[in-house]
Design a protein around this motif. Structure first.
Motif, PDB file in Angstrom:
ATOM      1  N   GLN A 159       5.913 -28.627 -37.410  1.00 48.98           N
ATOM      2  CA  GLN A 159       7.103 -28.258 -38.175  1.00 48.98           C
ATOM      3  C   GLN A 159       8.122 -29.392 -38.187  1.00 48.98           C
ATOM      4  O   GLN A 159       8.352 -30.055 -37.167  1.00 48.98           O
ATOM      5  N   PHE A 160       8.730 -29.597 -39.351  1.00 53.00           N
ATOM      6  CA  PHE A 160       9.827 -30.542 -39.538  1.00 53.00           C
ATOM      7  C   PHE A 160      10.928 -29.869 -40.351  1.00 53.00           C
ATOM      8  O   PHE A 160      10.697 -28.845 -41.002  1.00 53.00           O
ATOM      9  N   ASP A 161      12.106 -30.468 -40.331  1.00 55.52           N
ATOM     10  CA  ASP A 161      13.192 -30.074 -41.222  1.00 55.52           C
ATOM     11  C   ASP A 161      13.181 -31.044 -42.399  1.00 55.52           C
ATOM     12  O   ASP A 161      13.477 -32.229 -42.232  1.00 55.52           O
ATOM     13  N   THR A 162      12.818 -30.571 -43.587  1.00 61.09           N
ATOM     14  CA  THR A 162      12.702 -31.455 -44.750  1.00 61.09           C
ATOM     15  C   THR A 162      13.776 -31.164 -45.799  1.00 61.09           C
ATOM     16  O   THR A 162      13.608 -31.509 -46.969  1.00 61.09           O
ATOM     17  N   ARG A 195       9.775 -35.244 -46.990  1.00 59.46           N
ATOM     18  CA  ARG A 195       8.428 -34.664 -47.034  1.00 59.46           C
ATOM     19  C   ARG A 195       7.393 -35.718 -47.438  1.00 59.46           C
ATOM     20  O   ARG A 195       6.320 -35.823 -46.834  1.00 59.46           O
ATOM     21  N   ASP A 196       7.703 -36.531 -48.433  1.00 60.94           N
ATOM     22  CA  ASP A 196       6.745 -37.533 -48.910  1.00 60.94           C
ATOM     23  C   ASP A 196       6.468 -38.593 -47.836  1.00 60.94           C
ATOM     24  O   ASP A 196       5.322 -39.046 -47.685  1.00 60.94           O
ATOM     25  N   ARG A 197       7.496 -38.982 -47.112  1.00 59.55           N
ATOM     26  CA  ARG A 197       7.298 -39.984 -46.064  1.00 59.55           C
ATOM     27  C   ARG A 197       6.427 -39.413 -44.943  1.00 59.55           C
ATOM     28  O   ARG A 197       5.591 -40.116 -44.366  1.00 59.55           O
ATOM     29  N   LEU A 198       6.611 -38.141 -44.630  1.00 58.17           N
ATOM     30  CA  LEU A 198       5.795 -37.501 -43.605  1.00 58.17           C
ATOM     31  C   LEU A 198       4.331 -37.445 -44.034  1.00 58.17           C
ATOM     32  O   LEU A 198       3.433 -37.761 -43.251  1.00 58.17           O
ATOM     33  N   VAL A 199       4.092 -37.055 -45.265  1.00 52.76           N
ATOM     34  CA  VAL A 199       2.714 -36.976 -45.756  1.00 52.76           C
ATOM     35  C   VAL A 199       2.048 -38.344 -45.704  1.00 52.76           C
ATOM     36  O   VAL A 199       0.873 -38.475 -45.323  1.00 52.76           O
ATOM     37  N   GLU A 200       2.791 -39.370 -46.070  1.00 51.39           N
ATOM     38  CA  GLU A 200       2.260 -40.738 -46.002  1.00 51.39           C
ATOM     39  C   GLU A 200       1.878 -41.086 -44.558  1.00 51.39           C
ATOM     40  O   GLU A 200       0.823 -41.695 -44.313  1.00 51.39           O
ATOM     41  N   GLU A 217      14.100 -26.002 -43.998  1.00 48.60           N
ATOM     42  CA  GLU A 217      14.526 -26.057 -42.607  1.00 48.60           C
ATOM     43  C   GLU A 217      13.375 -25.908 -41.621  1.00 48.60           C
ATOM     44  O   GLU A 217      13.350 -26.559 -40.584  1.00 48.60           O
ATOM     45  N   ARG A 218      12.439 -25.023 -41.912  1.00 50.83           N
ATOM     46  CA  ARG A 218      11.275 -24.828 -41.028  1.00 50.83           C
ATOM     47  C   ARG A 218       9.989 -25.118 -41.784  1.00 50.83           C
ATOM     48  O   ARG A 218       9.080 -24.297 -41.863  1.00 50.83           O
ATOM     49  N   HIS A 219       9.901 -26.309 -42.301  1.00 50.42           N
ATOM     50  CA  HIS A 219       8.749 -26.730 -43.095  1.00 50.42           C
ATOM     51  C   HIS A 219       7.549 -26.940 -42.182  1.00 50.42           C
ATOM     52  O   HIS A 219       7.562 -27.818 -41.310  1.00 50.42           O
ATOM     53  N   ALA A 220       6.529 -26.142 -42.358  1.00 52.87           N
ATOM     54  CA  ALA A 220       5.316 -26.254 -41.545  1.00 52.87           C
ATOM     55  C   ALA A 220       4.211 -26.914 -42.355  1.00 52.87           C
ATOM     56  O   ALA A 220       3.949 -26.538 -43.492  1.00 52.87           O
ATOM     57  N   PHE A 221       3.571 -27.896 -41.735  1.00 48.67           N
ATOM     58  CA  PHE A 221       2.423 -28.580 -42.330  1.00 48.67           C
ATOM     59  C   PHE A 221       1.180 -28.195 -41.552  1.00 48.67           C
ATOM     60  O   PHE A 221       1.160 -28.263 -40.321  1.00 48.67           O
ATOM     61  N   LEU A 222       0.143 -27.811 -42.271  1.00 48.90           N
ATOM     62  CA  LEU A 222      -1.150 -27.555 -41.649  1.00 48.90           C
ATOM     63  C   LEU A 222      -2.053 -28.731 -41.992  1.00 48.90           C
ATOM     64  O   LEU A 222      -2.370 -28.990 -43.150  1.00 48.90           O
ATOM     65  N   LEU A 223      -2.415 -29.494 -40.941  1.00 47.66           N
ATOM     66  CA  LEU A 223      -3.165 -30.737 -41.125  1.00 47.66           C
ATOM     67  C   LEU A 223      -4.568 -30.586 -40.566  1.00 47.66           C
ATOM     68  O   LEU A 223      -4.780 -29.885 -39.572  1.00 47.66           O
ATOM     69  N   THR A 224      -5.510 -31.264 -41.180  1.00 41.32           N
ATOM     70  CA  THR A 224      -6.897 -31.248 -40.711  1.00 41.32           C
ATOM     71  C   THR A 224      -7.450 -32.662 -40.721  1.00 41.32           C
ATOM     72  O   THR A 224      -6.884 -33.580 -41.319  1.00 41.32           O
ATOM     73  N   ARG A 225      -8.593 -32.819 -40.076  1.00 44.18           N
ATOM     74  CA  ARG A 225      -9.320 -34.099 -40.139  1.00 44.18           C
ATOM     75  C   ARG A 225     -10.565 -33.914 -40.972  1.00 44.18           C
ATOM     76  O   ARG A 225     -11.178 -32.851 -40.964  1.00 44.18           O
TER      77      ARG A 225
END
Length: 225
Positions: A159-162, A195-200, A217-225
């Motif tokens: 989670q980040f604040d975006t 958000r774009d910088r985080l994705v990069e 405020e509570r932006h959750a990213f679900l990441l995988t490999r």
């Protein structure tokens, strides 16, 4: 230094700085019950959102474990939890809480220790932690290490604040701690990220964005490999 600030916070009132509920006294039985219940609720939500993509329940990794608000409930669902924090007092309190709960599958690590070399990790998670880190290079280091230890098919929920950076936000950020309420002081104030910088960053570490929830405020990213 951020490490010194959070060590001070841990000694002063760890639970309050971890979960800043202004009207709750965490030194009381009622306050401690609220703290534990909030952790169970947040852990349940994180696991529910990550669950459909989780392929293993062996080793989990928490970044910013504190005293174990999320670690305790997650440890009931995984064989082992690697719990990382920057404050030694947080880890000592975590060890005490794990012992009281009879959880011998929780291993604490300071952030500079080799938590990323303990073997492949099936699940990484972090809530209300990265939003407090002002040093971008520290975030880069965390995700570089996460990318190196997340197992193929593993899942990372973070989670980040975006929220967009506004003029009032910038103005308050420049004020000295002495004139600010506790939640706005350095180390605990929320640092907004693009958000774009985080994705990069995620992609540069071998992590793919599978889904995003609650942008802002509570932006959750679900990441995988």
């Amino acid at each position: 230094m951020l490490e010194n600030r959070w060590e001070t916070f841990a000694r002063e009132n760890a639970e309050w700085y971890i979960y800043t509920a202004p009207d709750v006294d965490f030194t009381t039985a009622e306050g401690r019950s609220f703290f534990d219940r909030s952790g169970r609720e947040d852990a349940a939500q994180i696991l529910a959102e990550a669950g459909p993509r989780l392929t293993g329940r062996g080793r989990a990794l928490e970044i910013g474990c504190g005293v174990g608000r999320l670690t305790m409930p997650v440890s009931e669902r995984f064989t082992e939890v690697l719990a990382v924090d920057i404050a030694p007092t947080m880890l000592r309190k975590l060890a005490d809480n794990a012992q009281r709960a009879g959880r011998d599958n929780v291993r604490g690590f300071l952030s500079h220790e080799p938590w990323d070399t303990q073997g492949p990790v099936d699940f990484v998670y972090s809530l209300i932690v990265f939003q407090h880190i002002a040093d971008w290079s520290a975030i880069v280091e965390y995700f570089t290490r996460i990318g190196s230890c997340l197992a193929p098919g593993g899942v990372c929920w973070v989670q980040f604040d975006t929220r967009a950076v506004s003029l009032p936000y910038l103005a308050v950020s420049r004020l000295p701690d002495a004139v600010l309420p506790r939640p706005w002081r350095k180390g605990i104030r929320r640092v907004r990220r693009s958000r774009d910088r985080l994705v990069e960053l995620f992609e540069s570490c071998g992590l793919r964005v599978a889904s995003e929830l609650r942008p802002g405020e509570r932006h959750a990213f679900l990441l995988t490999r």
